[in-house]
Design a protein around this motif. Structure first.
Motif, PDB file in Angstrom:
ATOM      1  N   ALA A 248       0.793  -1.313  -0.169  1.00 37.69           N
ATOM      2  CA  ALA A 248       0.070   0.012  -0.078  1.00 37.69           C
ATOM      3  C   ALA A 248       1.021   1.367  -0.001  1.00 37.69           C
ATOM      4  O   ALA A 248       1.828   1.251   0.587  1.00 37.69           O
ATOM      5  N   TRP A 249       0.362   2.246  -0.804  1.00 36.80           N
ATOM      6  CA  TRP A 249       0.996   3.799  -0.710  1.00 36.80           C
ATOM      7  C   TRP A 249       0.044   4.607  -1.056  1.00 36.80           C
ATOM      8  O   TRP A 249      -0.826   4.247  -1.878  1.00 36.80           O
ATOM      9  N   MET A 250       0.012   5.973  -0.396  1.00 36.87           N
ATOM     10  CA  MET A 250      -0.944   6.713  -0.601  1.00 36.87           C
ATOM     11  C   MET A 250      -0.443   8.027  -1.068  1.00 36.87           C
ATOM     12  O   MET A 250       0.474   8.510  -0.727  1.00 36.87           O
ATOM     13  N   ASN A 251      -0.970   8.619  -2.282  1.00 34.19           N
ATOM     14  CA  ASN A 251      -0.662   9.970  -2.623  1.00 34.19           C
ATOM     15  C   ASN A 251      -1.757  10.991  -2.991  1.00 34.19           C
ATOM     16  O   ASN A 251      -2.881  10.375  -3.086  1.00 34.19           O
ATOM     17  N   LYS A 252      -1.848  12.370  -2.744  1.00 39.50           N
ATOM     18  CA  LYS A 252      -3.034  13.004  -3.054  1.00 39.50           C
ATOM     19  C   LYS A 252      -2.471  13.890  -4.102  1.00 39.50           C
ATOM     20  O   LYS A 252      -1.571  14.609  -3.911  1.00 39.50           O
ATOM     21  N   VAL A 253      -3.249  14.120  -4.921  1.00 38.51           N
ATOM     22  CA  VAL A 253      -2.750  14.576  -6.386  1.00 38.51           C
ATOM     23  C   VAL A 253      -3.904  15.300  -6.858  1.00 38.51           C
ATOM     24  O   VAL A 253      -5.027  14.787  -7.307  1.00 38.51           O
ATOM     25  N   GLY A 254      -4.008  16.567  -7.191  1.00 34.77           N
ATOM     26  CA  GLY A 254      -5.274  17.344  -7.649  1.00 34.77           C
ATOM     27  C   GLY A 254      -6.347  17.304  -6.983  1.00 34.77           C
ATOM     28  O   GLY A 254      -7.463  17.000  -7.596  1.00 34.77           O
ATOM     29  N   TYR A 257      -7.325  11.242  -4.189  1.00 39.39           N
ATOM     30  CA  TYR A 257      -6.609  10.227  -3.275  1.00 39.39           C
ATOM     31  C   TYR A 257      -5.954   9.008  -4.099  1.00 39.39           C
ATOM     32  O   TYR A 257      -7.247   8.323  -4.560  1.00 39.39           O
ATOM     33  N   TYR A 258      -4.871   8.611  -4.187  1.00 35.75           N
ATOM     34  CA  TYR A 258      -4.348   7.570  -5.005  1.00 35.75           C
ATOM     35  C   TYR A 258      -3.942   6.447  -4.016  1.00 35.75           C
ATOM     36  O   TYR A 258      -2.701   6.607  -3.572  1.00 35.75           O
ATOM     37  N   LEU A 259      -4.665   5.303  -3.948  1.00 36.29           N
ATOM     38  CA  LEU A 259      -4.339   4.216  -2.958  1.00 36.29           C
ATOM     39  C   LEU A 259      -3.566   3.149  -3.915  1.00 36.29           C
ATOM     40  O   LEU A 259      -4.458   2.704  -4.793  1.00 36.29           O
ATOM     41  N   GLN A 260      -2.250   3.170  -3.896  1.00 38.05           N
ATOM     42  CA  GLN A 260      -1.513   2.267  -4.743  1.00 38.05           C
ATOM     43  C   GLN A 260      -1.455   0.974  -4.071  1.00 38.05           C
ATOM     44  O   GLN A 260      -1.247   0.791  -2.821  1.00 38.05           O
ATOM     45  N   TYR A 261      -1.380  -0.006  -4.794  1.00 42.00           N
ATOM     46  CA  TYR A 261      -1.172  -1.464  -4.380  1.00 42.00           C
ATOM     47  C   TYR A 261      -0.037  -2.119  -5.349  1.00 42.00           C
ATOM     48  O   TYR A 261      -0.376  -2.028  -6.699  1.00 42.00           O
ATOM     49  N   GLY A 262       0.404  -3.300  -4.698  1.00 42.86           N
ATOM     50  CA  GLY A 262       1.258  -4.336  -5.629  1.00 42.86           C
ATOM     51  C   GLY A 262       0.275  -5.348  -5.641  1.00 42.86           C
ATOM     52  O   GLY A 262      -0.185  -6.173  -4.717  1.00 42.86           O
ATOM     53  N   HIS A 306       5.174  -3.068  -6.096  1.00 47.01           N
ATOM     54  CA  HIS A 306       5.588  -2.762  -4.169  1.00 47.01           C
ATOM     55  C   HIS A 306       6.567  -1.764  -4.297  1.00 47.01           C
ATOM     56  O   HIS A 306       7.742  -1.856  -4.088  1.00 47.01           O
ATOM     57  N   GLY A 307       6.129  -0.601  -4.489  1.00 49.25           N
ATOM     58  CA  GLY A 307       7.190   0.547  -4.126  1.00 49.25           C
ATOM     59  C   GLY A 307       6.548   1.689  -3.482  1.00 49.25           C
ATOM     60  O   GLY A 307       5.438   1.590  -2.828  1.00 49.25           O
ATOM     61  N   SER A 308       6.887   3.029  -4.034  1.00 48.47           N
ATOM     62  CA  SER A 308       6.379   4.159  -3.687  1.00 48.47           C
ATOM     63  C   SER A 308       6.048   5.194  -4.674  1.00 48.47           C
ATOM     64  O   SER A 308       7.052   4.895  -5.774  1.00 48.47           O
ATOM     65  N   THR A 309       5.537   6.238  -4.505  1.00 51.37           N
ATOM     66  CA  THR A 309       5.366   7.328  -5.701  1.00 51.37           C
ATOM     67  C   THR A 309       5.625   8.667  -5.008  1.00 51.37           C
ATOM     68  O   THR A 309       4.995   8.951  -3.642  1.00 51.37           O
ATOM     69  N   PHE A 310       6.604   9.626  -5.431  1.00 55.61           N
ATOM     70  CA  PHE A 310       6.968  10.880  -4.962  1.00 55.61           C
ATOM     71  C   PHE A 310       7.392  11.751  -6.070  1.00 55.61           C
ATOM     72  O   PHE A 310       7.529  11.276  -7.109  1.00 55.61           O
TER      73      PHE A 310
END
Length: 610
Positions: A248-254, A257-262, A306-310
């Motif tokens: 799991a990884w979360m970003n807020k853009v525009g 909320y983008y909940l990422q998963y692998g 399985h990573g992150s977004t930054f």
């Protein structure tokens, strides 16, 4: 028959963009190539089995106080960089009392916070000066997750209000209003959960109870199926391996909320990242029709999950992931970093096209991630190779096959051993990547003897040699050493001259040479067609062979002008691809491009895949 879309505008647009990129100055001076060139650590996971190898997985990159910090599985420390290129390993003042797996990390602007995966409550650490390695307790014990079942109990099935032991594979997120959130889980059975967290005097308190965020649906999402190319896999006892949901990884853009998963598992080439999108950190979330967002099943680097977004210092987006090697052990892996993008309408994409070829590291804001591809092509594929000595069946020819699971092993690990590749003709060389393998390495942990040293030489005739490049700077291990030449060099032969590796054996999986050959880029593939199977998760893509092509990129997406996904296929493996990563009920557009040592063809006609 497939339908050919009105393609003049999209194809022309893509060709014009490519032409503009060729004419524009490059977006950076320095380049990188995946896997990321860091000193991956020798693991201890198989210490009792006596299997020794370097590995890295589950990368989290966090920007804090103007620098980037990289955390990963089984590292016993972390890395710091000012530029995403040069990484320094930092041994921390304290660690969570055992090596950590799939850590969570976040910066609140004042401190960097680190949480380990755990089945029971564990400490949460913080640092106001992570560059020094000093870590302090934010809380000595995270409160138990409401409803979490203690480990070791039979938890099938869960009763209402229960969750599996955890938090395993955690992710921390701080919203714009300062509210903290925790997401977690890694399972072939259970979903990803989320819960709000309040900062209190001595750590955290959970608000409410865990909520289900998302679950896999492999019956509708082809890319969520486990196994090589999503074909399934079994345990030694014959039991099928389930589809894994994790990362799991979360970003807020525009405002979204983008909940990422692998998914569907790290062991094969199709490990990927997807997203669900919502308007609140705890949902409800909607599956993104364009999933997966990060997908790299072909080429030397396989797997992107399985990573992150930054965001970097210039505002460019990046997505990290975990490519698979799997020679010594199922979970032998590396890490990769790919440019990412969020379109104005919210669509997230990650550019893995030529994702293991050299890319520019941007020195400013770059609107199109494709502009970061240097255009330096692979010159070493299937080229003849020879060595000063060879151990057993581990022949020199393995170093040009673009397969990290085959390799050359020298008879002796002595300085002066050589490995030579003949490019077949004089070509313009711009960068070289030396990828080491672990064959009975016999090392665990760290030590002063674990470092890499070598030099590269070149020759026009194979007899008279000149210096090309060498490792320099502080001694460190470089399992995937990438050396960009200060200036392009015209040459035919390249020779690796060994200096030192800490392992018992000198083993190299691939010596990859990048640059450009003389001549013309290949023509666009013709007679491209795609047929969707009765199982709509699958389709077969075919095209006509292009003379002189080294390989092809099969590209697809949910719009003809957004072919964001790619599968690289080398030309010696045919002109047909069974694509098993599609979503049921979603229409697609597909096209193919060819590449060789000179460059990349125009895109083929864009074909509708109903």
């Amino acid at each position: 028959m497939p339908t050919i879309l009105p393609r003049f505008l999209p194809s022309c647009l893509l060709l014009c963009i490519a032409t503009a990129h060729a004419a524009d100055p490059p977006p950076g001076k320095r380049t990188y190539a995946n896997p990321v060139d860091i000193d991956y650590r020798y693991n201890f996971e198989q210490l009792n089995q006596g299997i020794s190898y370097r590995t890295g997985a589950d990368p989290v990159i966090v920007r804090h106080d103007g620098a980037y910090y990289l955390f990963m599985t089984l590292a016993d420390g972390y890395w710091r960089s000012d530029n995403l290129l040069d990484w320094q390993f930092i041994a921390p003042s304290r660690w969570p009392f055992e090596s950590i797996v799939a850590p969570a990390a976040v910066s609140d602007g004042k401190r960097l916070v680190l949480m380990q995966s755990a089945f029971v409550p564990r400490p949460v650490l913080e640092s106001t000066d992570p560059a020094s390695g000093r870590l302090d307790f934010l809380t000595r014990l995270l409160p138990p997750i409401p409803g979490a079942v203690p480990p070791g109990q039979d938890i099938l099935p869960l009763r209402p209000g229960q969750t599996p032991p955890g938090p395993w594979d955690p992710a921390l997120f701080i919203d714009d209003d300062g509210q903290w959130y925790l997401y977690w889980n890694s399972s072939d059975t259970y979903p990803i959960y989320g819960i709000a967290m309040d900062r209190v005097a001595r750590g955290f308190a959970f608000r409410g109870t865990p909520q289900v965020m998302l679950a896999l649906d492999p019956a509708k999402h082809g890319w969520e199926r486990f196994g090589p190319d999503h074909r399934g896999a079994k345990f030694p006892d014959g039991k099928p391996i389930g589809n894994y949901l994790e990362g799991a990884w979360m970003n807020k853009v525009g405002g979204r909320y983008y909940l990422q998963y692998g998914a569907p598992g790290t062991e094969y080439n199709v490990y990927a990242n997807g997203v669900y999108v919502g308007e609140h950190p705890l949902g409800p979330f909607t599956y993104a029709a364009y999933n997966p967002v990060a997908y790299k099943p072909g080429g030397f680097v396989e797997g992107a999950g399985h990573g992150s977004t930054f965001q970097d210092a210039h505002g460019n987006w990046w997505n990290t992931g975990t490519p698979w090697i799997g020679y010594n052990w199922t979970f032998e892996r590396r890490i990769a970093m790919f440019p990412a993008h969020f379109a104005e309408d919210g669509q997230m994409s990650v550019s893995t096209r030529f994702g293991d070829f050299p890319h520019y590291m941007p020195e400013g804001k770059v609107d199109d991630p494709e502009a970061l591809f240097t255009g330096w092509m692979l010159l070493s594929y299937r080229k003849p190779a020879s060595a000063s000595s060879t151990l057993g069946e581990f022949a020199a020819g393995n170093v040009t096959d673009e397969n990290p699971r085959t390799f050359w092993v020298a008879k002796d690990n002595h300085a002066g051993e050589t490995l030579t590749v003949d490019l077949g003709a004089e070509k313009t060389v711009r960068a070289v990547q030396v990828n080491y393998a672990d064959y009975k390495s016999g090392l665990f942990g760290d030590g002063p003897e674990i470092y890499t040293a070598f030099r590269l030489e070149h020759s026009a005739d194979g007899k008279h040699w000149q210096s090309l490049a060498k490792t320099d700077g502080p001694r460190r291990d470089r399992p995937n050493a990438y050396l960009q030449l200060p200036e392009p060099v015209r040459t035919r032969y390249l020779r690796y001259v060994h200096g030192h590796v800490g392992a018992a054996h000198l083993a190299i999986s691939d010596l990859r040479v990048f640059g450009n050959a003389d001549g013309e880029a290949p023509a666009a593939p013709r007679q491209v067609g795609g047929v969707r199977d009765a199982d709509a998760r699958n389709a077969t893509i075919r095209w006509q062979a292009v003379p002189g092509a080294t390989g092809y990129n099969v590209r697809w997406g949910i719009r003809p002008d957004r072919l964001n996904l790619a599968y690289q296929v080398f030309a010696d493996r045919g002109t047909e691809l069974e694509l098993r990563a599609l979503n049921v009920g979603q229409r697609y557009s597909v096209a193919v491009e060819a590449f060789n040592e000179t460059g990349v063809s125009p895109l083929s006609e864009v074909v509708a895949l109903p």
